[in-house]
Motif scaffolding. Structure first.
Motif, PDB file in Angstrom:
ATOM      1  N   ARG A  48      19.099  66.320  62.333  1.00 43.94           N
ATOM      2  CA  ARG A  48      18.437  67.253  63.406  1.00 43.94           C
ATOM      3  C   ARG A  48      16.845  66.875  63.421  1.00 43.94           C
ATOM      4  O   ARG A  48      16.366  66.766  64.729  1.00 43.94           O
ATOM      5  CB  ARG A  48      18.780  68.725  63.397  1.00 43.94           C
ATOM      6  CG  ARG A  48      18.070  69.206  62.320  1.00 43.94           C
ATOM      7  CD  ARG A  48      18.743  70.820  62.577  1.00 43.94           C
ATOM      8  NE  ARG A  48      17.729  71.460  62.251  1.00 43.94           N
ATOM      9  CZ  ARG A  48      17.628  73.056  62.149  1.00 43.94           C
ATOM     10  NH1 ARG A  48      18.817  73.714  62.619  1.00 43.94           N
ATOM     11  NH2 ARG A  48      16.751  73.831  61.705  1.00 43.94           N
ATOM     12  N   VAL A  51      16.358  63.322  64.954  1.00 43.96           N
ATOM     13  CA  VAL A  51      16.524  63.370  66.713  1.00 43.96           C
ATOM     14  C   VAL A  51      15.038  63.994  67.263  1.00 43.96           C
ATOM     15  O   VAL A  51      14.439  63.693  68.286  1.00 43.96           O
ATOM     16  CB  VAL A  51      17.747  64.156  67.124  1.00 43.96           C
ATOM     17  CG1 VAL A  51      17.730  64.412  68.506  1.00 43.96           C
ATOM     18  CG2 VAL A  51      18.933  63.248  66.571  1.00 43.96           C
ATOM     19  N   ALA A  52      14.792  65.167  66.679  1.00 42.67           N
ATOM     20  CA  ALA A  52      13.900  65.896  67.354  1.00 42.67           C
ATOM     21  C   ALA A  52      12.394  65.103  66.998  1.00 42.67           C
ATOM     22  O   ALA A  52      11.616  65.269  67.760  1.00 42.67           O
ATOM     23  CB  ALA A  52      13.642  67.442  66.495  1.00 42.67           C
ATOM     24  N   LEU A  55      12.194  62.270  69.698  1.00 44.00           N
ATOM     25  CA  LEU A  55      11.817  63.046  71.123  1.00 44.00           C
ATOM     26  C   LEU A  55      10.247  63.640  70.964  1.00 44.00           C
ATOM     27  O   LEU A  55       9.792  63.429  71.930  1.00 44.00           O
ATOM     28  CB  LEU A  55      12.770  64.367  71.443  1.00 44.00           C
ATOM     29  CG  LEU A  55      14.197  64.119  71.422  1.00 44.00           C
ATOM     30  CD1 LEU A  55      14.834  65.189  71.682  1.00 44.00           C
ATOM     31  CD2 LEU A  55      14.259  63.200  72.881  1.00 44.00           C
ATOM     32  N   ALA A 223      24.091  68.251  68.128  1.00 42.17           N
ATOM     33  CA  ALA A 223      23.061  68.032  69.353  1.00 42.17           C
ATOM     34  C   ALA A 223      22.418  69.316  69.693  1.00 42.17           C
ATOM     35  O   ALA A 223      21.031  69.015  69.854  1.00 42.17           O
ATOM     36  CB  ALA A 223      23.847  67.546  70.609  1.00 42.17           C
ATOM     37  N   TYR A 224      22.997  70.318  69.614  1.00 43.58           N
ATOM     38  CA  TYR A 224      22.175  71.575  69.951  1.00 43.58           C
ATOM     39  C   TYR A 224      20.833  71.946  68.983  1.00 43.58           C
ATOM     40  O   TYR A 224      19.889  72.147  69.402  1.00 43.58           O
ATOM     41  CB  TYR A 224      23.087  72.808  70.235  1.00 43.58           C
ATOM     42  CG  TYR A 224      22.188  73.972  70.475  1.00 43.58           C
ATOM     43  CD1 TYR A 224      22.051  74.674  71.875  1.00 43.58           C
ATOM     44  CD2 TYR A 224      21.765  74.780  69.828  1.00 43.58           C
ATOM     45  CE1 TYR A 224      21.545  75.622  72.262  1.00 43.58           C
ATOM     46  CE2 TYR A 224      21.007  76.238  69.841  1.00 43.58           C
ATOM     47  CZ  TYR A 224      20.739  76.258  71.219  1.00 43.58           C
ATOM     48  OH  TYR A 224      20.135  77.491  71.656  1.00 43.58           O
ATOM     49  N   SER A 226      19.710  70.152  67.110  1.00 39.99           N
ATOM     50  CA  SER A 226      18.677  68.984  67.170  1.00 39.99           C
ATOM     51  C   SER A 226      17.730  69.267  68.178  1.00 39.99           C
ATOM     52  O   SER A 226      16.536  69.048  68.031  1.00 39.99           O
ATOM     53  CB  SER A 226      19.367  67.560  67.233  1.00 39.99           C
ATOM     54  OG  SER A 226      19.993  67.397  66.133  1.00 39.99           O
ATOM     55  N   VAL A 227      17.995  69.464  69.280  1.00 35.78           N
ATOM     56  CA  VAL A 227      17.264  69.394  70.703  1.00 35.78           C
ATOM     57  C   VAL A 227      16.792  70.879  70.863  1.00 35.78           C
ATOM     58  O   VAL A 227      15.549  70.835  71.178  1.00 35.78           O
ATOM     59  CB  VAL A 227      17.942  68.982  71.758  1.00 35.78           C
ATOM     60  CG1 VAL A 227      17.095  68.839  72.952  1.00 35.78           C
ATOM     61  CG2 VAL A 227      18.462  67.532  71.570  1.00 35.78           C
ATOM     62  N   TRP A 231      13.612  71.741  68.285  1.00 35.12           N
ATOM     63  CA  TRP A 231      12.404  71.253  68.991  1.00 35.12           C
ATOM     64  C   TRP A 231      11.963  72.230  70.233  1.00 35.12           C
ATOM     65  O   TRP A 231      11.072  72.676  70.195  1.00 35.12           O
ATOM     66  CB  TRP A 231      12.766  69.716  69.681  1.00 35.12           C
ATOM     67  CG  TRP A 231      11.764  68.880  70.259  1.00 35.12           C
ATOM     68  CD1 TRP A 231      10.443  68.497  69.673  1.00 35.12           C
ATOM     69  CD2 TRP A 231      11.926  68.339  71.596  1.00 35.12           C
ATOM     70  NE1 TRP A 231      10.012  67.892  70.540  1.00 35.12           N
ATOM     71  CE2 TRP A 231      10.714  67.452  71.505  1.00 35.12           C
ATOM     72  CE3 TRP A 231      12.688  68.275  72.489  1.00 35.12           C
ATOM     73  CZ2 TRP A 231      10.591  66.709  72.749  1.00 35.12           C
ATOM     74  CZ3 TRP A 231      12.355  67.471  73.552  1.00 35.12           C
ATOM     75  CH2 TRP A 231      11.171  67.099  73.681  1.00 35.12           C
TER      76      TRP A 231
END
Length: 304
Positions: A48, A51-52, A55, A223-224, A226-227, A231
């Protein structure tokens, strides 16, 4: 601090806490249980952050963000150690072995821990009334979680120790992130912390990447966290702490276990009852009263 900034800070804090409230249920959904394991806790923690971190790099590049001041790099490392490495790793590993209700026992001490760190870093002296409200709210959350856990006592197992360490990591990361957000854009604080952590997280996530087929629900949960959890939630949270003050705004975290329960109803099959609502109303009352209690700031500069 004017009333407008305090109110805005509190509302941003509520937004951040609402986003964070889904973290434990989503993590539980992603890691599975001891009997039916899914993703490893280490992959969720490192993955995670990757991913963050990607971004974050894109956002910093797109917004042409300046490099942080030289004296900000040390606190940024502490933010990274607290909320990029410490909290995600320890909670992800622990959540396979405890239910979300049990984990809320530990989350209940986070507002008090954050207030202590914030008071130390900013040389603030909350009034006795404020500490009474903070302790009362913490006691209500712990009592509720113990009541719902179904155990006669709180056995300090390995998972409990990991969750306590996670709360300490989060409090340190929140405190230093809030201070940095007073002189940097709040979203840039977490972005830089994630970006400088990326060279470590990327190979570790690749090493732990799951090789077996996993249900879609596990990837959606990943995904939750991570984003949103890793983030976007920090955009609102750090800005709220900076505007309203770490000591005051940290107390809205007392709502997090109850929001987690509310979200866990559709996700994990838990039930919402009158006892939950009653405790939730009582905790909200401690936050409402506590925000009216004076918090004094020393004349000297912030602690190093």
């Amino acid at each position: 601090m004017n009333t407008h900034d305090l109110k805005k800070g509190l509302w941003l804090g509520v937004l951040g806490v609402t986003i964070f409230a889904l973290t434990l249920p989503m993590t539980r959904l992603a890691v599975g249980t001891s009997d039916a394991p899914l993703m490893s806790g280490m992959f969720i923690a490192f993955g995670r952050a990757v991913v963050a971190g990607v971004l974050s790099g894109l956002l910093l590049w797109w917004s042409k963000a300046p490099l942080p001041p030289r004296d900000a790099w040390g606190p940024l490392v502490l933010v990274a150690l607290g909320v990029v490495f410490g909290f995600p790793l320890f909670t992800s590993v622990a959540m396979r072995h405890v239910e979300a209700v049990h984990a809320s026992v530990m989350v209940g001490v986070l507002p008090l821990a954050t207030a202590v760190v914030g008071a130390f870093l900013n040389r603030q002296r909350p009034s006795t009334g404020f500490w009474i409200c903070a302790l009362a709210g913490t006691a209500l959350v712990v009592a509720f979680a113990l009541l719902r856990s179904g155990h006669s006592g709180l056995a300090l197992q390995t998972a409990d120790v990991l969750l306590l360490i996670a709360m300490a990591c989060a409090a340190v990361g929140y405190g230093h992130g809030a201070r940095l957000s007073q002189r940097m854009r709040a979203e840039h604080v977490i972005c830089w912390a994630l970006l400088i952590s990326l060279p470590i997280n990327l190979p570790l996530a690749a090493w732990q990447f799951p090789t077996e087929t996993l249900p879609t629900s596990a990837w959606v949960a990943f995904a939750y966290v991570s984003v949103f959890s890793m983030w976007l939630g920090f955009f609102a949270w750090y800005k709220g702490l900076a505007l309203g003050g770490t000591v005051r705004v940290s107390q809205v975290q007392l709502l997090q276990p109850f929001l987690s329960m509310l979200f866990a109803v559709p996700l994990l099959g838990e039930h919402l009852d009158a006892v939950t609502v009653g405790f939730g109303v009582a905790v909200i009352a401690t936050v409402f009263i506590g925000r009216r209690m004076p918090v004094h700031t020393a004349l000297k500069g912030p602690a190093a």
